[in-house]
Design a protein around this motif. Structure first.
Motif, short mmCIF file in Angstrom:
data_model
loop_
_atom_site.label_atom_id
_atom_site.label_comp_id
_atom_site.label_asym_id
_atom_site.label_seq_id
_atom_site.Cartn_x
_atom_site.Cartn_y
_atom_site.Cartn_z
N GLY A 1 0.79 -1.23 0.00
CA GLY A 1 0.00 0.00 0.00
C GLY A 1 0.82 1.27 0.00
N SER A 2 2.13 1.17 -0.09
CA SER A 2 2.98 2.36 -0.10
C SER A 2 3.02 2.97 -1.50
N GLU A 3 3.41 4.22 -1.56
CA GLU A 3 3.54 4.89 -2.84
C GLU A 3 4.63 4.23 -3.66
N PRO A 4 4.47 4.16 -4.97
CA PRO A 4 5.50 3.54 -5.80
C PRO A 4 6.80 4.34 -5.77
N LEU A 5 7.90 3.65 -5.97
CA LEU A 5 9.19 4.33 -6.03
C LEU A 5 9.34 5.18 -7.27
N TYR A 6 8.62 4.79 -8.32
CA TYR A 6 8.79 5.48 -9.61
C TYR A 6 7.47 5.48 -10.35
N ASP A 7 7.23 6.56 -11.09
CA ASP A 7 6.03 6.64 -11.90
C ASP A 7 6.34 7.51 -13.12
N TYR A 8 5.57 7.29 -14.16
CA TYR A 8 5.66 8.17 -15.33
C TYR A 8 4.27 8.34 -15.91
N GLN A 9 4.09 9.39 -16.65
CA GLN A 9 2.79 9.68 -17.27
C GLN A 9 3.03 10.23 -18.67
N VAL A 10 2.39 9.61 -19.65
CA VAL A 10 2.49 10.08 -21.04
C VAL A 10 1.28 10.96 -21.34
N PHE A 11 1.54 12.19 -21.72
CA PHE A 11 0.48 13.11 -22.15
C PHE A 11 0.53 13.16 -23.69
N ARG A 12 -0.26 12.27 -24.30
CA ARG A 12 -0.14 12.06 -25.74
C ARG A 12 -0.60 13.27 -26.55
N VAL A 13 -1.61 13.98 -26.07
CA VAL A 13 -2.14 15.12 -26.83
C VAL A 13 -1.06 16.16 -27.08
N ASN A 14 -0.19 16.35 -26.09
CA ASN A 14 0.82 17.40 -26.18
C ASN A 14 2.23 16.84 -26.42
N GLY A 15 2.36 15.52 -26.53
CA GLY A 15 3.67 14.94 -26.79
C GLY A 15 4.65 15.11 -25.65
N VAL A 16 4.14 15.06 -24.43
CA VAL A 16 4.95 15.29 -23.23
C VAL A 16 4.92 14.04 -22.35
N THR A 17 6.06 13.73 -21.74
CA THR A 17 6.13 12.64 -20.76
C THR A 17 6.76 13.16 -19.49
N VAL A 18 6.22 12.74 -18.35
CA VAL A 18 6.72 13.16 -17.04
C VAL A 18 7.21 11.93 -16.29
N HIS A 19 8.39 12.05 -15.67
CA HIS A 19 8.96 10.98 -14.86
C HIS A 19 9.23 11.51 -13.46
N ALA A 20 8.84 10.72 -12.44
CA ALA A 20 8.99 11.18 -11.06
C ALA A 20 9.31 10.02 -10.14
N PRO A 21 10.01 10.27 -9.01
CA PRO A 21 10.30 9.23 -8.01
C PRO A 21 9.14 9.09 -7.02
N GLY A 22 7.95 8.89 -7.55
CA GLY A 22 6.76 8.77 -6.72
C GLY A 22 5.53 8.93 -7.58
#
Length: 902
Positions: A807-828
């Motif tokens: 149930g803890s927060e993930p160590l790593y996550d990413y999100q692809v924003f396809r409409v704008n061609g942007v990807t975000v990477h974060a340690p949580g």
């Protein structure tokens, strides 16, 4: 009882022990022969005889024999010694009975050979620590002059070997099995329909039934079955009597009786019932005999898929835990050599869940049953036992415990008592539907039976975090500020960044303790020697994500390295997309038995590596090349997952890692493009991994449910044999892929499956009492004896799944924003995601101590950013306009708004 084979990656130590010769008794007799042809060798290790020797000790010191036998002091990681020639008067199967005591306990091994020892001519057995035990294990017929080598259990302590005696192991002779006839269904037949599934039973002969799917003949019963029992010698009774049939609204009952030549009356009954689930039919088989009988073969259920239709052809076949087939024979030597290749009647603990299925001609027929110690599963595709011209699926008595029958054999070691007037019952369900693969059958099984309850790990969260902290700090994977992948000198210590961030995560979970201080100090010292640009590529875990630079800095340097690596990979990717297996110099050709030098698991590794780098860098050209590489995998559409572990396992071998890699690839391809075809492919490959997971506990012991089989084969075709021998790190890689895929598919059991695999991993770790191994994940686990097998692996792979499962927060996550061609990477976790053309909104937080970093790629020169509603000027760490990278430095939960249009 036979112990399953252990996996040992330890290399032999130098033979620094001088050659010793020890004198033992009785072997003089063994060299000179016997007065009687049935007199078997007996070796008494408490006596000395000057005419025979045991020699070539390696990593052991042999003491003087005494009343307790031969003392064997273990001095290294690979202990063994050999025997001079032992003479056997007959060439028949044998039992060897050993009496011994081991301080360490574990798996011992006895080699038998004519010229030199080899894995295929050996037997392994478990020895509990600290007490005398009598072990009885089977041997095949041996050479007239046979040598032995004994490998005592453990890598330390003393083992006393007291006695080794041999006796004949008479084998029950199989009959000439009658070939089944295709049932002739007449107007007298009674019928029962369950959705697309229909059964028609002809009263002329027991077993004379036909199974149709969507009106097409598909399978048939066994019209010439035999029943075997012994009265001094085997008797074989033909089950061909006429049948009394009765029907009601949703039931059909078939009954017959037959008297054996020795006066016993057998009553056979089969009850068919329309299942409450669609396209399924429940079957109950009941056998009663009015006099006690010693049974060697009693068919409770037999059917032959394809006998009435496609014959021996198929598109896919499945026997969960043992066989995952395309149009190829089961018990194949393409994955392992004889005798272990025989999977006709396997030991029951090797079955991950009770499902057999065959897909052919656009339909599938599956069979699931209620596991019972009394019942063994019978499977051969195509059927080479009865020569029916179809595919054999059945359930038989006696059961398939290792003490009852040799693995894979149709007949047991000896008869088993069936008591008078005590019904023997078994229940099964037939399932059917449309499909060219066995995946619909797997889905139907899970829909009908569900997943088992999650195992109880045996630790509270705090206790497990403390155990894993000690694993990093105090076990033998640590060497100062360096860490090994696994315990052992052949695993060199290095500077892995994942060791640091897992220790820092544990420190956060253990605030205010001395462990927190030690973890932070060790994590800091461990990463001090890692070049900043190598943080993301320095790992000892099997589950790898680009999180280290997001926690410790150097994001641009690591993105630059990833971009360079990705471009090199893209440039070297074959133009035709074919990743071919190449035999390493001087090694076994592990591709020799496959129909091609390609396999989906082999190709998935390079494609996944390219895709991961494209995703992290956001480079448009690299993403294009990566997606082109994904398209080259289309040649493996709806095939069997195989060939991902060719460093030791044949290319042909079905493999859970192949499923894992392909789920990840297609999930990421969907995230980048939004194309549902990729989501469909990810879903298919997710289901292909399920047969490798124990969804039915193999024993009554605690560890079993959600343990994972790595491959349905063996290392180097020979040993270790991995069926029935969980390798949890492989399942954890699969679980990690499932967690990501579960975000996009609510139709499957993915999150629970991943949580179960993590919980089983927690059950399998070495306990705190084993100081040098505490908290480490064993390379494999012995289900029968519930012990860890060498070698102990670092905690990174397990923690990658226990953290989200808890149930803890993930160590790593990413999100692809396809409409704008942007990807975000974060340690949580990245949450509260909203996107429209030109605008992106998201929240981000992290477990990391102090400050941490977010990478946004795909940034345009005109883009603007607000952090928590304020201008981003103070939060921007670096901005690389040429690559569209923006690195944000944060120290707490934040909300980011990005405008990508001028």
């Amino acid at each position: 009882m036979l112990a399953v084979i252990t996996r040992c990656a330890l290399q032999f130590l130098p033979d620094h022990v001088p050659l010793l010769w020890r004198l033992l008794p009785a072997l003089a007799l063994l060299r000179t022969g016997y007065a009687s042809s049935m007199e078997m060798p007996v070796i008494d290790f408490a006596q000395v005889n000057s005419t025979t020797t045991w020699s070539q000790p390696h990593d052991v010191e042999l003491g003087q024999p005494d009343t307790e036998g031969l003392p064997i002091r273990i001095t290294g990681n690979d202990p063994y010694f050999s025997a001079s020639t032992v003479t056997f008067p007959v060439r028949e199967p044998l039992w060897v009975n050993l009496r011994l005591r081991s301080e360490a306990g574990g798996n011992a091994q006895l080699f038998y050979f004519e010229k030199s020892p080899s894995e295929e001519h050996s037997i392994r057995f478990f020895v509990p620590p600290g007490r005398w035990v009598d072990v009885r294990v089977p041997l095949p017929a041996l050479w007239a002059e046979t040598h032995f080598r004994f490998d005592p259990p453990g890598t330390s302590g003393t083992c006393h070997l007291r006695r080794m005696a041999f006796e004949l192991r008479p084998a029950i002779k199989a009959p000439d099995w009658p070939r089944p006839a295709l049932p002739a269904i007449s107007p007298k037949a009674r019928r029962l329909r369950a959705g697309s599934l229909e059964l028609a039973y002809e009263p002329s002969t027991w077993g004379s039934f036909s199974i149709q799917i969507n009106g097409q003949p598909y399978a048939s019963g066994h019209t010439r079955a035999l029943l075997g029992y012994t009265v001094g010698e085997p008797r074989w009774l033909s089950l061909t009597n006429t049948v009394t049939l009765s029907t009601r609204a949703s039931n059909l009952v078939a009954r017959t009786s037959i008297k054996d030549p020795d006066g016993a009356l057998w009553q056979l009954e089969q009850r068919f019932h329309r299942s409450t689930k669609s396209d399924a039919m429940d079957v109950q088989s009941i056998v009663t005999v009015d006099r006690e009988r010693q049974v060697v073969y009693l068919p409770m259920w037999t059917h032959f898929s394809g006998m009435a239709s496609v014959g021996t052809n198929k598109t896919q076949g499945l026997f969960a835990g043992l066989e995952y087939l395309e149009n190829e024979p089961s018990s194949s030597k393409a994955d392992l050599t004889v005798p272990a290749s025989l999977r006709l009647v396997p030991h029951s603990y090797k079955i991950t869940f009770p499902l057999m299925a065959l897909a052919a001609d656009g339909h599938y027929l599956g069979m699931t049953w209620e596991p019972s110690p009394q019942i063994a599963a019978l499977h051969d595709s195509p059927d080479r036992l009865f020569h029916s011209g179809g595919h054999l699926m059945g359930l038989i008595f006696p059961g398939a415990d290792p003490g009852q029958r040799e693995d894979g054999e149709i007949l047991p070691y000896g008869p088993v008592t069936l008591k008078a007037n005590q019904p023997l019952e078994t229940s099964l369900t037939l399932m059917a539907g449309t499909g060219d693969t066995v995946v619909p059958a797997i889905r139907q099984y899970v829909a009908q039976r569900g997943l088992p309850s999650l195992p109880t790990p045996g630790y509270t969260s705090n206790a497990f975090h403390r155990l894993e902290a000690h694993a990093w700090l105090d076990s033998k994977i640590r060497d100062g500020n360096r860490f090994r992948h696994a315990v052992g000198d052949n695993f060199p210590a290095g500077l892995p960044a994942d060791a640091s961030y897992y220790m820092d995560w544990l420190a956060t979970a253990l605030p205010g303790t001395d462990l927190e201080r030690r973890l932070r100090e060790t994590a800091l010292a461990a990463r001090a020697g890692i070049p900043v640009g190598q943080l993301n590529s320095s790992s000892i875990g099997h589950v790898r994500h680009p999180v280290a630079a997001l926690v410790y800095g150097g994001v641009v340097e690591n993105a630059t390295v990833a971009l360079t690596q990705g471009r090199q990979m893209a440039a070297g990717f074959p133009a035709n997309g074919s990743i071919l297996y190449t035999r390493p110099s001087g090694k076994t050709d592990l591709g020799a038995t496959h129909s091609s030098r390609e396999a989906n698991g082999l190709a998935a590794g390079p494609v996944s590596g390219l895709l991961e780098r494209a995703l992290f860098t956001g480079d448009a050209e690299l993403i294009h090349h990566a997606l082109q590489a994904v398209e080259t995998l289309e040649k493996f559409h709806h095939t069997v997952p195989r060939g991902a572990q060719t460093w030791e396992v044949p290319l042909h071998t079905p493999d859970i890692l192949a499923s894992a890699y392909l789920v990840r690839i297609y999930t990421q391809a969907y995230e980048l493009t939004g194309q549902t075809k990729y989501l469909d492919d990810a879903r298919y490959w997710a289901w292909t991994g399920v047969p490798f997971v124990y969804l039915s506990p193999p024993t009554s012991r605690p560890v079993g449910a959600y343990a994972t089989i790595a491959v349905f084969g063996a290392t180097e075709y020979v040993a270790p044999v991995w069926m029935g021998l969980p390798v949890q790190w492989c399942g954890l890689v699969y679980a990690d892929a499932l967690r990501r895929f579960a975000r996009y598919d609510s139709t499957g059991p993915w999150s629970k499956l991943a949580d179960g695999i993590a919980a089983s991993g927690m059950q399998q770790v070495h306990p705190a009492a084993e100081t040098d191994k505490q908290g480490l994940l064993p390379d494999s686990f012995d289900l029968i004896n519930q012990v860890q097998n060498p070698v102990p692996i670092n905690p990174a792979t397990l923690m990658s799944q226990t953290i989200p499962a808890g149930g803890s927060e993930p160590l790593y996550d990413y999100q692809v924003f396809r409409v704008n061609g942007v990807t975000v990477h974060a340690p949580g976790p990245i949450s509260d995601v909203r996107e429209s053309r030109g605008e992106i909104h998201f929240a981000v937080s992290s477990w990391a101590h102090g400050s941490w970093y977010v990478l946004i790629n795909g940034i345009k020169p005109t883009s603007s950013l607000r952090i928590n509603g304020q201008s981003s000027a103070e939060g921007v760490e670096e901005r690389i306009a040429t690559q569209g990278w923006l690195v944000i430095k944060l120290s707490g939960p934040s909300v980011l708004d990005l405008q990508t249009l001028p």
